[in-house]
Design an enzyme around this catalytic site. Structure first.
Site, mmCIF file in Angstrom:
data_model
loop_
_atom_site.group_PDB
_atom_site.id
_atom_site.type_symbol
_atom_site.label_atom_id
_atom_site.label_comp_id
_atom_site.label_asym_id
_atom_site.label_seq_id
_atom_site.Cartn_x
_atom_site.Cartn_y
_atom_site.Cartn_z
ATOM 1 N N ARG A 143 0.838 -1.210 0.000
ATOM 2 C CA ARG A 143 0.000 0.000 0.000
ATOM 3 C C ARG A 143 0.865 1.249 0.000
ATOM 4 N NH1 ARG A 143 -5.464 1.930 1.015
ATOM 5 N NH2 ARG A 143 -6.219 -0.206 0.870
ATOM 6 N N GLU A 203 -9.501 6.515 7.353
ATOM 7 C CA GLU A 203 -8.073 6.720 7.140
ATOM 8 C C GLU A 203 -7.708 7.957 6.327
ATOM 9 O OE1 GLU A 203 -6.016 2.414 6.959
ATOM 10 O OE2 GLU A 203 -7.708 2.663 5.603
#
Length: 785
Positions: free
Chosen positions: A324, A734
């Site tokens: 990621r 997030e």
């Protein structure tokens, strides 16, 4: 946060927020009635656990003598690896994480045995009487040492497009640099906690502060050598998680289950704050090296990046965290030729793990480092260079595609960016700051705006699924079960809103139930900002199944067997004649009388996802969340101490399920990100012992660090999204964390103002502590531009 901030929100946001229901547990939180794992009524005979900790970062275990501790009154067992009846492993990806080490210590403080006693104080005392003999071994401490010695967990990963090497050679301009990025402790209010007992049927009943009850269930079964149906895991609620309880709750539930299994008594564990910080992993520290090529306008032509994440002693979730990070180096920027190579360092510290953003913040920080370097090298405003490099839908298709092959659809960023520049008064404030800096030699101010483009979905495709179980009772009340966990983020509040909207009834009719694996099985972690997306769709699916059963009954009661029926405001009504209606509970009672099931399971899996980890290519995200933040800071040139004066945030949450919750998530995420980038510094000594294992040595943001002037607005898009998200909403857990990158860039801007001439680069530590800022100021003062 000071109420001065509130009038600065857009009027529409303020009004909508005021109408939004409060968190479903808000009263419980402030009155203390909300029950957490270690606050339950203790069953008779409850025992407690405490670890025997290793005093080496790396060592061979020669012998463990438990006799003195075992002989103490009130001590029921001292558990070692030999006591595990199943498999001694809790690794979520690789089988490299023994619950209790057999022969080798891998980090300082690692538990080599666990004392089970009548109470925690006695267990702690007894742990000191366990004698362990070690043979010290060389330890690898830190990324630099891992790189030097070739200590890595797995082969390198790669994401690439085009020919970065040739494009760099041919680029008009080139810069290169390196960056060390610090980790971050989760510092949840509730530390790791689990209660376990074996019931009369031999079922292992686990109550755990876990973001992933299904995985906790599986790990407990794995360690005890039981099938999963012999273990039930429940999560009442968590006092914060932030990723730290996604996998790392599992060992503590497993060791409590092991103790309960051996002692046939209920067992509890709740780590003291210092133990929690010593034993659990952090946000991954990273080391990055980059080379960037660009033209005279600052348009990126090529980028080569090497990322090394500190995985700690075991893999945990490091592979997807690294990936990621790699697929977020681009952030909001199109790069025609790019090569990103990532590795996971194997070091002798606690195994690092998931943390809000899951590697994305580290990757995006590297991207913003590159863009600022490019802008300063050319002497151009950073906000101009950033905007020039945005992905844009109007461009050719190739220029709107990420390095890993996913098109950036529903790209709201260019419009959002333009709105925010204007709404924050950026240009006028830039002139004011320049004037201020001209007048002040020892104090400088800085201003910066940074974007966020964050992919939403689990990296691992199979995790993008969810289930729900909905019961309607004959009085018209509803019981709601879903697979997500509540950690203060408001997921349960949103799920109640989804069910109420789908069924057309008041929220007060719906009771949310404790998350439990015997109600909704095989769930995914509440993580990756996907809690509302996945579980909301599953709840909606269950409600639609029930409505399909109820509609014929309503039509019959209304004498309109062929009519279209809507369920709204607590009634079932004829769509074409809304004045013709029947109460919801009457329809439910009629369905029960006709022996129609009033219970349904709902299931959802995110469509269109694919990912080839070996090639670093695919469509890993369902959609992207966008945002931008402007931060203004003031820095003291004598000390490096800074003040955050004002923050302006414009963030895209789609059609919010609850604006009050979303605004809180945006503000909280920003502050947590600010802490990571400015004051939260992890330090170890030369033996590998964590020195910052308490609030006295590890500084999280306080009210004093949060500016009085905080202006948060929700972005209003012009067009509906092309993806079918739950009621048009977008993830918010997030993405706001990365808005804090604007604080670091504003600090860099202020540091640059201390230079006699505009510097070509401003190197700034991460975190930018006062010491790091002071060192950066000294460098720009001394270095020629």
């Amino acid at each position: 946060m000071n109420d001065v901030a509130r009038p600065h929100r857009h009027a529409a946001d303020s009004a909508a927020s005021a109408r939004a229901p409060s968190h479903e547990s808000a009263i419980g939180h402030v009155t203390g009635r909300a029950v957490y794992t270690d606050e339950q009524h203790a069953p008779t005979g409850m025992l407690s656990l405490y670890p025997v900790q290793a005093l080496h970062a790396h060592a061979r275990i020669i012998a463990i003598d438990v006799h003195a501790a075992q002989a103490m009154p009130g001590v029921h067992a001292v558990l070692t690896a030999a006591d595990i009846p199943g498999v001694n492993d809790t690794g979520p990806i690789l089988h490299d994480e023994p619950l209790i080490p057999t022969d080798e210590v891998m980090f300082y403080g690692q538990p080599v045995a666990w004392v089970v006693a009548d109470d925690e104080s006695l267990a702690r005392t007894a742990a000191k009487h366990v004698v362990v003999t070690y043979e010290a071994l060389p330890a690898c401490l830190g990324i630099a040492e891992a790189i030097a010695t070739g200590s890595f967990h797995l082969p390198p990963a790669r994401v690439a497009r085009g020919d970065a090497g040739s494009a760099l050679t041919d680029a008009t301009h080139r810069v290169e640099g390196s960056l060390d990025i610090g980790g971050q402790d989760h510092f949840y209010l509730e530390t790791q906690a689990s209660w376990v007992q074996v019931d009369g049927e031999g079922i292992v009943q686990v109550v755990a502060s876990t973001q992933h009850p299904s995985e906790t269930q599986a790990m407990v079964a794995h360690v005890l050598g039981l099938p999963a149906h012999r273990v039930v895991c429940r999560c009442l609620r968590m006092g914060g998680g932030f990723g730290g309880k996604e996998t790392q709750a599992n060992p503590y539930a497993a060791v409590a289950a092991l103790a309960a299994w051996h002692c046939r008594r209920p067992v509890r564990i709740k780590l003291l704050r210092s133990l929690d910080m010593q034993l659990t992993g952090k946000r991954h520290p990273f080391h990055a090296r980059y080379e960037a090529g660009f033209d005279d306008e600052g348009m990126l032509q090529a980028l080569r990046v090497e990322l090394t994440a500190d995985g700690g002693w075991s893999c945990d979730l490091s592979p997807p965290v690294l990936m990621r990070a790699m697929v977020h180096v681009d952030n909001a920027y199109f790069i025609p030729h790019v090569e990103i190579v990532g590795r996971i360092a194997k070091t002798h510290v606690a195994s690092n793990t998931a943390f809000r953003g899951f590697g994305g913040p580290q990757g995006m920080l590297v991207g913003e480092e590159v863009l600022d370097h490019v802008a300063r090298h050319l002497g151009l405003p950073a906000e101009i260079v950033r905007a020039r490099n945005f992905y844009r839908a109007a461009s050719t298709p190739d220029h709107n595609t990420t390095p890993y092959g996913q098109p950036v659809v529903d790209n709201e960023l260019p419009r959002l960016w333009a709105q925010h520049l204007e709404g924050s008064g950026y240009a006028a404030r830039r002139r004011e700051i320049e004037a201020f800096n001209d007048r002040h030699a020892s104090t400088k101010r800085g201003l910066a705006i940074t974007p966020v483009k964050f992919g939403i979905s689990f990296n691992k495709t199979e995790y993008n699924q969810a289930g729900a179980l909905v019961h309607i009772y004959t009085d018209g009340s509803v019981q709601l079960n879903h697979g997500g966990t509540e950690m203060g983020q408001g997921l349960h509040t949103k799920m109640i809103a989804v069910a109420a909207r789908a069924l057309g009834i008041a929220r007060a009719r719906i009771q949310i139930m404790t998350t439990a694996t015997d109600k909704v099985p095989n769930t995914s972690a509440t993580a990756a900002s996907s809690g509302s997306d996945l579980n909301g769709q599953a709840v909606r699916a269950a409600c639609e199944i029930l409505l399909d059963r109820l509609r014929p009954m309503a039509a019959e009661l209304l004498g309109e067997p062929d009519a279209d029926i809507d369920f709204v405001d607590g009634v079932a009504r004829v769509r074409e004649a809304p004045d013709r209606s029947v109460p919801f509970e009457s329809v439910v009672q009629a369905a029960y009388t006709r022996r129609i099931s009033l219970s349904a399971t709902g299931y959802y899996r995110t469509p269109g996802l694919s990912w080839d980890a070996a090639k670093g290519f695919g469509h890993p995200f369902y959609y992207f969340a966008f945002g931008a933040a402007v931060s203004e800071v003031e820095v003291c040139g004598h000390t490096g101490v800074h003040r955050l004066l004002r923050v302006d945030i414009l963030h895209d949450v789609g059609d919010s399920l609850n604006e009050k919750i979303d605004l809180g998530q945006i503000e909280g995420g920003f502050v947590q990100g600010m802490g990571w980038l400015t004051c939260e510094e992890l330090r170890w000594n030369g033996e590998g012992r964590l020195l910052t294992d308490a609030p006295s040595t590890y500084k999280i943001p306080t009210v004093g660090e949060v500016p009085e002037d905080v202006r948060v607005a929700l972005y209003r898009r012009e067009h509906a999204p092309t993806t079918s998200v739950i009621f048009g909403s977008k993830a918010v857990g997030e993405p706001p964390f990365m808005l804090a990158l604007s604080v670091r860039e504003a600090l860099r801007d202020a540091v640059a103002a201390f230079a006699p001439d505009a510097p070509k680069r401003v190197a700034l530590g991460a975190p930018a502590t006062p010491e790091a800022i002071y060192r950066a100021i000294e460098r720009v003062r001394e270095r020629p531009a």
